[in-house]
Design a protein around this motif. Sequence first.
Motif, PDB file in Angstrom:
ATOM      1  N   ILE A 185      10.631   2.914   6.110  1.00  0.00           N
ATOM      2  CA  ILE A 185      12.448   4.349   6.593  1.00  0.00           C
ATOM      3  C   ILE A 185      12.762   4.460   7.660  1.00  0.00           C
ATOM      4  O   ILE A 185      13.739   4.114   7.984  1.00  0.00           O
ATOM      5  CB  ILE A 185      12.414   5.274   5.853  1.00  0.00           C
ATOM      6  CG1 ILE A 185      11.760   5.633   4.201  1.00  0.00           C
ATOM      7  CG2 ILE A 185      13.506   5.834   5.784  1.00  0.00           C
ATOM      8  CD1 ILE A 185      11.686   6.326   3.083  1.00  0.00           C
ATOM      9  N   ALA A 186      12.271   4.551   8.463  1.00  0.00           N
ATOM     10  CA  ALA A 186      12.312   5.095   9.977  1.00  0.00           C
ATOM     11  C   ALA A 186      12.971   4.555  10.520  1.00  0.00           C
ATOM     12  O   ALA A 186      13.671   4.083  11.632  1.00  0.00           O
ATOM     13  CB  ALA A 186      11.186   6.404  10.965  1.00  0.00           C
TER      14      ALA A 186
ATOM     15  N   LEU B 115      10.378  13.980   4.015  1.00  0.00           N
ATOM     16  CA  LEU B 115       9.625  14.390   3.285  1.00  0.00           C
ATOM     17  C   LEU B 115       9.253  12.744   1.811  1.00  0.00           C
ATOM     18  O   LEU B 115       9.939  13.412   1.105  1.00  0.00           O
ATOM     19  CB  LEU B 115       9.125  15.036   2.925  1.00  0.00           C
ATOM     20  CG  LEU B 115       8.583  16.584   3.559  1.00  0.00           C
ATOM     21  CD1 LEU B 115       7.750  17.874   3.112  1.00  0.00           C
ATOM     22  CD2 LEU B 115       7.105  16.090   4.497  1.00  0.00           C
ATOM     23  N   HIS B 116       8.006  12.757   1.583  1.00  0.00           N
ATOM     24  CA  HIS B 116       7.770  11.853  -0.459  1.00  0.00           C
ATOM     25  C   HIS B 116       7.130  12.646  -0.768  1.00  0.00           C
ATOM     26  O   HIS B 116       5.916  13.260  -0.386  1.00  0.00           O
ATOM     27  CB  HIS B 116       7.552  10.557  -0.193  1.00  0.00           C
ATOM     28  CG  HIS B 116       7.806  10.372  -1.541  1.00  0.00           C
ATOM     29  ND1 HIS B 116       8.967  10.413  -2.231  1.00  0.00           N
ATOM     30  CD2 HIS B 116       6.306   9.616  -2.240  1.00  0.00           C
ATOM     31  CE1 HIS B 116       8.030   9.791  -3.862  1.00  0.00           C
ATOM     32  NE2 HIS B 116       7.203   9.582  -3.787  1.00  0.00           N
TER      33      HIS B 116
ATOM     34  N   GLU C 116       1.246  -1.129  -0.377  1.00  0.00           N
ATOM     35  CA  GLU C 116       0.475   0.123   0.072  1.00  0.00           C
ATOM     36  C   GLU C 116       0.447   0.932   0.141  1.00  0.00           C
ATOM     37  O   GLU C 116       1.817   1.212   0.879  1.00  0.00           O
ATOM     38  CB  GLU C 116      -0.985   0.089   0.843  1.00  0.00           C
ATOM     39  CG  GLU C 116      -2.657  -0.564   0.970  1.00  0.00           C
ATOM     40  CD  GLU C 116      -3.359  -0.185   2.238  1.00  0.00           C
ATOM     41  OE1 GLU C 116      -3.864   0.656   1.832  1.00  0.00           O
ATOM     42  OE2 GLU C 116      -3.012  -1.399   2.628  1.00  0.00           O
ATOM     43  N   ILE C 117       0.746   2.455  -1.225  1.00  0.00           N
ATOM     44  CA  ILE C 117       0.962   3.678  -0.871  1.00  0.00           C
ATOM     45  C   ILE C 117      -0.004   4.034  -0.643  1.00  0.00           C
ATOM     46  O   ILE C 117      -1.256   4.263  -0.549  1.00  0.00           O
ATOM     47  CB  ILE C 117       2.225   4.042  -1.694  1.00  0.00           C
ATOM     48  CG1 ILE C 117       1.037   3.687  -3.376  1.00  0.00           C
ATOM     49  CG2 ILE C 117       3.227   3.528  -2.248  1.00  0.00           C
ATOM     50  CD1 ILE C 117       1.900   4.375  -4.649  1.00  0.00           C
ATOM     51  N   THR C 118       0.194   6.233  -0.117  1.00  0.00           N
ATOM     52  CA  THR C 118      -0.644   6.701  -0.353  1.00  0.00           C
ATOM     53  C   THR C 118      -1.528   7.036  -1.253  1.00  0.00           C
ATOM     54  O   THR C 118      -1.153   7.434  -2.510  1.00  0.00           O
ATOM     55  CB  THR C 118       0.006   7.911   0.443  1.00  0.00           C
ATOM     56  OG1 THR C 118       1.024   7.824   1.565  1.00  0.00           O
ATOM     57  CG2 THR C 118      -1.696   8.910   0.759  1.00  0.00           C
TER      58      THR C 118
ATOM     59  N   ASP D 216       3.378   7.319   8.100  1.00  0.00           N
ATOM     60  CA  ASP D 216       2.437   7.098   6.248  1.00  0.00           C
ATOM     61  C   ASP D 216       3.059   5.448   5.941  1.00  0.00           C
ATOM     62  O   ASP D 216       4.059   5.086   6.737  1.00  0.00           O
ATOM     63  CB  ASP D 216       2.162   7.786   5.499  1.00  0.00           C
ATOM     64  CG  ASP D 216       3.874   7.862   4.993  1.00  0.00           C
ATOM     65  OD1 ASP D 216       4.005   7.715   5.866  1.00  0.00           O
ATOM     66  OD2 ASP D 216       3.311   9.840   4.413  1.00  0.00           O
ATOM     67  N   PHE D 217       2.814   5.143   5.068  1.00  0.00           N
ATOM     68  CA  PHE D 217       3.559   3.641   4.519  1.00  0.00           C
ATOM     69  C   PHE D 217       4.932   4.170   3.816  1.00  0.00           C
ATOM     70  O   PHE D 217       5.706   3.508   4.169  1.00  0.00           O
ATOM     71  CB  PHE D 217       3.339   3.988   3.266  1.00  0.00           C
ATOM     72  CG  PHE D 217       1.188   2.947   3.091  1.00  0.00           C
ATOM     73  CD1 PHE D 217       0.964   1.528   3.981  1.00  0.00           C
ATOM     74  CD2 PHE D 217       1.161   4.197   2.773  1.00  0.00           C
ATOM     75  CE1 PHE D 217       0.159   1.820   4.553  1.00  0.00           C
ATOM     76  CE2 PHE D 217      -1.035   3.851   3.015  1.00  0.00           C
ATOM     77  CZ  PHE D 217      -0.913   2.382   3.756  1.00  0.00           C
ATOM     78  N   ASN D 218       5.264   5.154   4.225  1.00  0.00           N
ATOM     79  CA  ASN D 218       6.771   5.602   3.633  1.00  0.00           C
ATOM     80  C   ASN D 218       7.786   5.723   5.045  1.00  0.00           C
ATOM     81  O   ASN D 218       8.372   4.974   5.066  1.00  0.00           O
ATOM     82  CB  ASN D 218       6.680   6.792   2.800  1.00  0.00           C
ATOM     83  CG  ASN D 218       5.936   6.557   1.022  1.00  0.00           C
ATOM     84  OD1 ASN D 218       6.036   5.635   1.054  1.00  0.00           O
ATOM     85  ND2 ASN D 218       5.893   7.546   1.372  1.00  0.00           N
TER      86      ASN D 218
END
Lengths: 246, 312
Positions: free
Chosen positions: B94-95, B7-8, A157-159, B88-90
Amino acid sequence: MKILVCISKAPDTTSKIAFTNNNTSFDENGVQYIVNPYDEWYALVRALEIKESIGAEVTIITVGTSNDEAIMRKALAIGADNAIRIDAEPTDAYFVALQLAEFAKLNAYDLILTGKETINFNGSQIGGMLAECLDSPYVSVASKLEVEGKNIRVEREITGGIEVLQVSLPAVVSCAKGMAEQRIPNMRGIMAARTKPLEVRPALPVDALTSFSSYASPATKSAVKIIDANALDTLVALLHNEAKVI
Amino acid sequence: MATLVYLHATENIGKGSLELVTYARKIDSDVTVFVTGEAPNASLETLGAYGAKEIIVNRVLSVSNNQQVCAWLAQHAANYSTILFSHDFNGRSIAPRLSVRIKAGLISGAVSLPETNGAIKVNVFSGKAFGFVKCLTETRIISLLPNSIAPELIGGTCTVREVNEQPSTQGTIAVLEVKKPEGAIPLPEAELVVSAGRGLKGPENWGMVEDLAEALGAATACSRPVADIGWRPHHEHVGQTGVAIRPNLYIAIGISGAIQHLAGVNGSKVIVVVNTDAEAPFFKAADYGVIGDAFEVVPKLTEAVKKFKAQA
Ligand SMILES: Cc1cc2nc3c(=O)[nH]c(=O)nc-3n(C[C@H](O)[C@H](O)[C@H](O)COP(=O)(O)OP(=O)(O)OC[C@H]3O[C@@H](n4cnc5c(N)ncnc54)[C@H](O)[C@@H]3O)c2cc1C
């Protein structure tokens, strides 16, 4: 193929969430522990499906105390081949990830699966930490996984969408809904689980990087305002003037 | 000491990014934003008005290759005492890597600024409680849940610097395809959410839910059984085993309010429940309730919203 599935205990979803010792620890009184749903329904079952289609050895691992052996037997009853328990009371996600990594390094797993998060800490930390320890690619919150030779094809899932990825093995994947369907262990599985190997290994000394200092319960809501089903203009006006959300 | 925000950003800067920069600025006014994604410099510059001092954008990295993004951030991390991600998904991918890489504690799912004793309030037990987490290392990594802080425009400008660093990694991740549902508002970030459950009887009845959502400018969501039987896509499933959301407004239609559903939506500021059954448990968690048949109430509510919007 060798698959390692990381499982955690979690309080049953109907548990009353309360705290003791001046709100510094979770009140386990009357709490029934289960296998964290994401670990069981998605990570473990997908591993078993891979085993059934192309052949694999599925090992489950948990970092926990002897109290956690009941949930491990459940995972074995669903179909895992063997189980490892790293004997320690987890202190934080970093501590757990380093224990898992230590074991994983010894055994050259092709694929390591975790749940997307636990339903008690919601950290989403273990998979990524473990991948970094192993210097492996990582896919988080995956909803599909197919093995294709030396790679896996994963959807995550991505945003606002779904991304399809090709990832080289060995890799770590955290699993979410869509990956597989929950399986209920049958009598044969439960019997077989009793004699499957469950190895206990000592933990490494690792200093935690974070610690929970206290907990709080959400503020209780005031009583609901009932709006007449024919007075929806009133509801809209309240949402605008009183609640200020539209 | 200074704060790093990751940020992405693909096109325009979303509200979630403004929240992150605002949060960072409140911790320390020296805010540097590290960006991946195609967003043009002109949109990145708008972050200056929210407190960013410098933007460093790396357009050669793919956000999906968390190994590379982590390695890039790690090269610069030593200059910062707080490193901020969205949960969020990113951020989730990564974190945690970065936490191990630079050995800094990760506090995930933060919902407010640090307390005076340094502890940070986070969401735990899937929304059924909060925890206060302390970081035991000098550098701390925080991942912030969307809708936890209101973006604050303070005026100001920032510089944008482009870099092409591409650290090498051991494994490979290639993006084969991206599937995006047209026009949908991403659920985790939505401020307004209209959600429906088994009370709607079948997928053919979702038109009225979508109409209400459209009138409000809301995202749509559903209960678990609805996603399980395939009436709605999986990514709409909210609750303890689905997406956890914290919108300003959550409208629950024909959902009983089981404890596992409530867990994922309890963090909503205002909850409106529409249900035929006055005894439905959801009313206990609601701010406003309408006891009535969704098939009558929802179209009327949509009309009322449209009328209100036309006047506003
Ligand atoms: C481990 C576990 C995890 C779970 N995780 C989740 C989760 O993440 N999310 C989740 O949602 N559930 C979850 N569940 C399931 C949960 O327990 C409930 O079964 C589920 O939320 C019920 O969905 P529902 O409210 O849509 O359906 P129902 O419980 O069938 O309720 C339908 C409601 O619609 C009302 N209704 C009927 N007709 C109308 C009408 N015409 N107009 C208005 N109202 C009407 C009824 O009065 C009823 O209240 C989980 C369960 C377990 C065991």
